[in-house]
Design a protein around this motif. Structure first.
Motif, PDB file in Angstrom:
ATOM      1  N   ASN A  75       9.946  -4.399   4.900  1.00 17.32           N
ATOM      2  CA  ASN A  75      10.023  -2.828   5.245  1.00 17.32           C
ATOM      3  C   ASN A  75       8.484  -2.400   5.426  1.00 17.32           C
ATOM      4  N   PRO A  76       7.961  -2.700   6.589  1.00 16.19           N
ATOM      5  CA  PRO A  76       6.528  -2.256   7.051  1.00 16.19           C
ATOM      6  C   PRO A  76       6.365  -0.634   6.882  1.00 16.19           C
ATOM      7  N   GLU A  77       5.924  -0.132   5.606  1.00 17.03           N
ATOM      8  CA  GLU A  77       5.675   1.300   5.659  1.00 17.03           C
ATOM      9  C   GLU A  77       4.284   1.595   6.214  1.00 17.03           C
ATOM     10  N   PHE A  78       3.364   0.643   5.898  1.00 17.24           N
ATOM     11  CA  PHE A  78       2.006   0.837   6.550  1.00 17.24           C
ATOM     12  C   PHE A  78       1.704  -0.524   7.183  1.00 17.24           C
ATOM     13  N   ILE A  79       1.042  -0.356   8.182  1.00 18.75           N
ATOM     14  CA  ILE A  79       0.399  -1.396   8.941  1.00 18.75           C
ATOM     15  C   ILE A  79      -1.026  -1.237   9.330  1.00 18.75           C
ATOM     16  N   SER A  80      -1.886  -2.343   9.222  1.00 16.60           N
ATOM     17  CA  SER A  80      -3.364  -2.249   9.410  1.00 16.60           C
ATOM     18  C   SER A  80      -3.755  -3.686  10.144  1.00 16.60           C
ATOM     19  N   ASP A  81      -4.879  -3.965  10.875  1.00 18.37           N
ATOM     20  CA  ASP A  81      -5.643  -4.967  11.128  1.00 18.37           C
ATOM     21  C   ASP A  81      -6.678  -5.156  10.319  1.00 18.37           C
ATOM     22  N   ASP A  82      -6.805  -4.453   9.339  1.00 16.45           N
ATOM     23  CA  ASP A  82      -7.932  -4.880   8.285  1.00 16.45           C
ATOM     24  C   ASP A  82      -7.315  -4.948   6.939  1.00 16.45           C
ATOM     25  N   ILE A  83      -7.585  -6.111   6.330  1.00 19.39           N
ATOM     26  CA  ILE A  83      -6.907  -6.510   5.114  1.00 19.39           C
ATOM     27  C   ILE A  83      -7.577  -5.585   3.964  1.00 19.39           C
ATOM     28  N   ASP A  84      -8.622  -5.287   3.971  1.00 18.52           N
ATOM     29  CA  ASP A  84      -9.470  -4.319   2.937  1.00 18.52           C
ATOM     30  C   ASP A  84      -8.766  -3.123   2.849  1.00 18.52           C
ATOM     31  N   ILE A  85      -8.407  -2.421   4.151  1.00 15.89           N
ATOM     32  CA  ILE A  85      -7.829  -1.468   4.216  1.00 15.89           C
ATOM     33  C   ILE A  85      -6.446  -1.339   3.621  1.00 15.89           C
ATOM     34  N   ILE A  86      -5.481  -2.639   3.602  1.00 13.31           N
ATOM     35  CA  ILE A  86      -4.386  -2.633   2.850  1.00 13.31           C
ATOM     36  C   ILE A  86      -4.695  -2.834   1.361  1.00 13.31           C
ATOM     37  N   ALA A  87      -5.692  -3.275   1.141  1.00 16.61           N
ATOM     38  CA  ALA A  87      -5.938  -3.775  -0.315  1.00 16.61           C
ATOM     39  C   ALA A  87      -6.141  -2.278  -0.901  1.00 16.61           C
ATOM     40  N   LYS A  88      -6.808  -1.161  -0.066  1.00 14.80           N
ATOM     41  CA  LYS A  88      -7.232   0.007  -0.553  1.00 14.80           C
ATOM     42  C   LYS A  88      -5.911   0.853  -0.709  1.00 14.80           C
ATOM     43  N   ILE A  89      -5.059   0.722   0.140  1.00 14.44           N
ATOM     44  CA  ILE A  89      -3.954   1.559   0.159  1.00 14.44           C
ATOM     45  C   ILE A  89      -3.143   1.018  -1.020  1.00 14.44           C
ATOM     46  N   ALA A  90      -2.938  -0.110  -1.309  1.00 16.48           N
ATOM     47  CA  ALA A  90      -2.229  -0.720  -2.411  1.00 16.48           C
ATOM     48  C   ALA A  90      -2.700  -0.298  -3.675  1.00 16.48           C
ATOM     49  N   GLU A  91      -4.053  -0.263  -3.829  1.00 11.22           N
ATOM     50  CA  GLU A  91      -4.692   0.153  -5.022  1.00 11.22           C
ATOM     51  C   GLU A  91      -4.313   1.829  -5.416  1.00 11.22           C
ATOM     52  N   ASN A  92      -4.164   2.424  -4.223  1.00 12.35           N
ATOM     53  CA  ASN A  92      -3.666   4.107  -4.606  1.00 12.35           C
ATOM     54  C   ASN A  92      -2.160   4.157  -4.573  1.00 12.35           C
ATOM     55  N   GLY A  93      -1.423   3.030  -4.728  1.00 12.89           N
ATOM     56  CA  GLY A  93       0.004   3.319  -4.943  1.00 12.89           C
ATOM     57  C   GLY A  93       0.768   3.202  -3.705  1.00 12.89           C
ATOM     58  N   GLY A  94       0.428   2.883  -2.702  1.00 10.55           N
ATOM     59  CA  GLY A  94       1.098   2.954  -1.315  1.00 10.55           C
ATOM     60  C   GLY A  94       2.104   2.073  -1.088  1.00 10.55           C
ATOM     61  N   GLY A  95       2.222   0.931  -2.151  1.00 17.10           N
ATOM     62  CA  GLY A  95       3.006  -0.059  -1.742  1.00 17.10           C
ATOM     63  C   GLY A  95       2.776  -1.403  -2.137  1.00 17.10           C
TER      64      GLY A  95
ATOM     65  N   ALA B  48      -7.444  -9.945  -4.320  1.00 14.43           N
ATOM     66  CA  ALA B  48      -6.542  -9.540  -5.354  1.00 14.43           C
ATOM     67  C   ALA B  48      -7.013  -9.693  -6.597  1.00 14.43           C
ATOM     68  N   GLN B  49      -7.628 -10.950  -6.955  1.00 15.25           N
ATOM     69  CA  GLN B  49      -8.082 -11.089  -8.327  1.00 15.25           C
ATOM     70  C   GLN B  49      -8.817 -10.324  -8.954  1.00 15.25           C
ATOM     71  N   PRO B  50     -10.098  -9.843  -8.463  1.00 13.23           N
ATOM     72  CA  PRO B  50     -10.695  -8.630  -9.109  1.00 13.23           C
ATOM     73  C   PRO B  50     -10.111  -7.598  -9.379  1.00 13.23           C
ATOM     74  N   LEU B  51      -9.154  -7.121  -8.524  1.00 17.04           N
ATOM     75  CA  LEU B  51      -8.374  -5.747  -8.734  1.00 17.04           C
ATOM     76  C   LEU B  51      -7.442  -6.006  -9.735  1.00 17.04           C
ATOM     77  N   ILE B  52      -6.837  -7.145 -10.034  1.00 20.08           N
ATOM     78  CA  ILE B  52      -5.919  -7.433 -10.931  1.00 20.08           C
ATOM     79  C   ILE B  52      -6.638  -7.565 -12.226  1.00 20.08           C
ATOM     80  N   GLU B  53      -7.792  -8.038 -12.308  1.00 23.82           N
ATOM     81  CA  GLU B  53      -8.487  -8.078 -13.500  1.00 23.82           C
ATOM     82  C   GLU B  53      -9.022  -6.756 -13.905  1.00 23.82           C
ATOM     83  N   ARG B  54      -9.066  -5.745 -13.057  1.00 22.92           N
ATOM     84  CA  ARG B  54      -9.604  -4.459 -13.402  1.00 22.92           C
ATOM     85  C   ARG B  54      -8.303  -3.449 -13.530  1.00 22.92           C
ATOM     86  N   GLY B  55      -7.397  -4.122 -13.688  1.00 23.96           N
ATOM     87  CA  GLY B  55      -5.941  -3.517 -13.975  1.00 23.96           C
ATOM     88  C   GLY B  55      -5.290  -2.482 -12.619  1.00 23.96           C
TER      89      GLY B  55
END
Length: 302
Positions: free
Chosen positions: A216-236, A245-252
């Motif tokens: 269910n592609p609610e957000f689409i981007s051609d920049d993976i860092d943008i996707i990571a930032k959306i995920a960090e902020n609760g986007g999906g 992913a690993q540094p973001l997981i280690e920081r919670g």
């Protein structure tokens, strides 16, 4: 007169399709490139290019001359390599890589590589577009499997995990998916290849069989860092390479999905990201390219 230099500039003009494009490729001004072609024409006593303000075409003499000289720069490089016979790695090394891999993996490693090989001068092209090794002077490119093509010689150098993950705030709101089938009920953050518009599929190994999840592609981007930032902020939910992913997981900031908390092997796993080192032809595997590939293999193994 540097006849070889004039010939090389003429070849670049023909291969790039215009004086302006050749100037960008060689790091010269269009006026300097045009002057080089004119000097070569004067030396030969023939017109090689028919030029107007809007177009450029080869004359018949130009076509014949180009066919005879087009292999000269490559032949000179091969001769230089043969004469060097494995001297210590040195000279310019142009590396092309995807933007995310270049930013998160290669850039931090470059100072160590430079310290190890101080006589190698590095140019790093970090882009998700297709690069042409020959036209852009690329010695080696680092690509994922989906970017391989028949024109390149590819060697697999690493397999890095993909991690499905989401922010705790999103999972508290939407719930935690337990199977790939449940992803169709979640907000999926999907990467689109900028070169051809394809979505990067979310492929799992389920009981030993590859399965592409329905998304269910609610957000689409051609920049993976943008996707990571959306995920960090609760986007999906995002599918990220482990080095993102690993540094973001280690920081919670993100939580991994589809993994076992008890340490036993899970029946559901994401297919890994296979990393390849690519060259235009086997003769391009000179000492500096082999040194870089060996260095990168060693670093990625850790």
């Amino acid at each position: 007169m540097d006849l070889l230099g004039l010939i090389n500039t003429f070849i670049r003009v023909v291969e790039n399709g215009s004086i302006a494009a050749a100037a960008r490729a060689k790091g010269m001004s269009p006026a300097a490139v045009s002057q080089s072609v004119s000097r070569l024409e004067t030396h030969l006593g023939v017109r090689l290019l028919s030029r107007t303000t809007r177009s450029m075409t080869l004359t018949e003499s130009g076509k014949r001359y180009f066919e005879k000289v087009r292999h000269i720069p490559q032949d000179i490089d091969l001769a230089s390599q043969a004469a060097a016979i494995e001297t210590k790695p040195q000279g310019s090394l142009c590396i092309a890589t995807t933007a995310a891999f270049g930013r998160h993996v290669l850039a931090p490693l470059m100072p160590t590589f430079k310290q190890t090989y101080p006589d190698i001068d590095i140019e790093l092209i970090s882009t998700d577009r297709n690069v042409d090794h020959r036209l852009e002077g690329v010695d080696v490119s680092i690509r994922i499997e989906a970017q391989l093509n028949d024109q390149l010689i590819a060697r697999k150098i690493a397999s890095l995990p993909f991690i499905f993950c989401a922010a705790p705030v999103y999972l508290a709101r939407a719930g935690i998916p337990k199977t790939p089938e449940e992803l169709s009920q979640h907000a999926c953050l999907v990467f689109r290849y900028p070169t051809d518009g394809r979505f990067l599929p979310w492929t799992f190994m389920v009981n030993g069989q590859p399965v592409n999840a329905k998304l269910n592609p609610e957000f689409i981007s051609d920049d993976i860092d943008i996707i990571a930032k959306i995920a960090e902020n609760g986007g999906g939910i995002a599918r990220l390479a482990s080095f993102i992913a690993q540094p973001l997981i280690e920081r919670g900031q993100l939580m991994p999905l589809f993994h076992s908390d008890q340490g036993e092997k899970s029946d559901v796993a994401a297919l890994p990201m296979n990393i390849y080192a690519c060259v235009n032809e086997r003769s391009a595997l000179n000492s500096k390219v082999r040194a870089f590939i060996a260095f990168l293999e060693q670093q990625l193994a850790h």
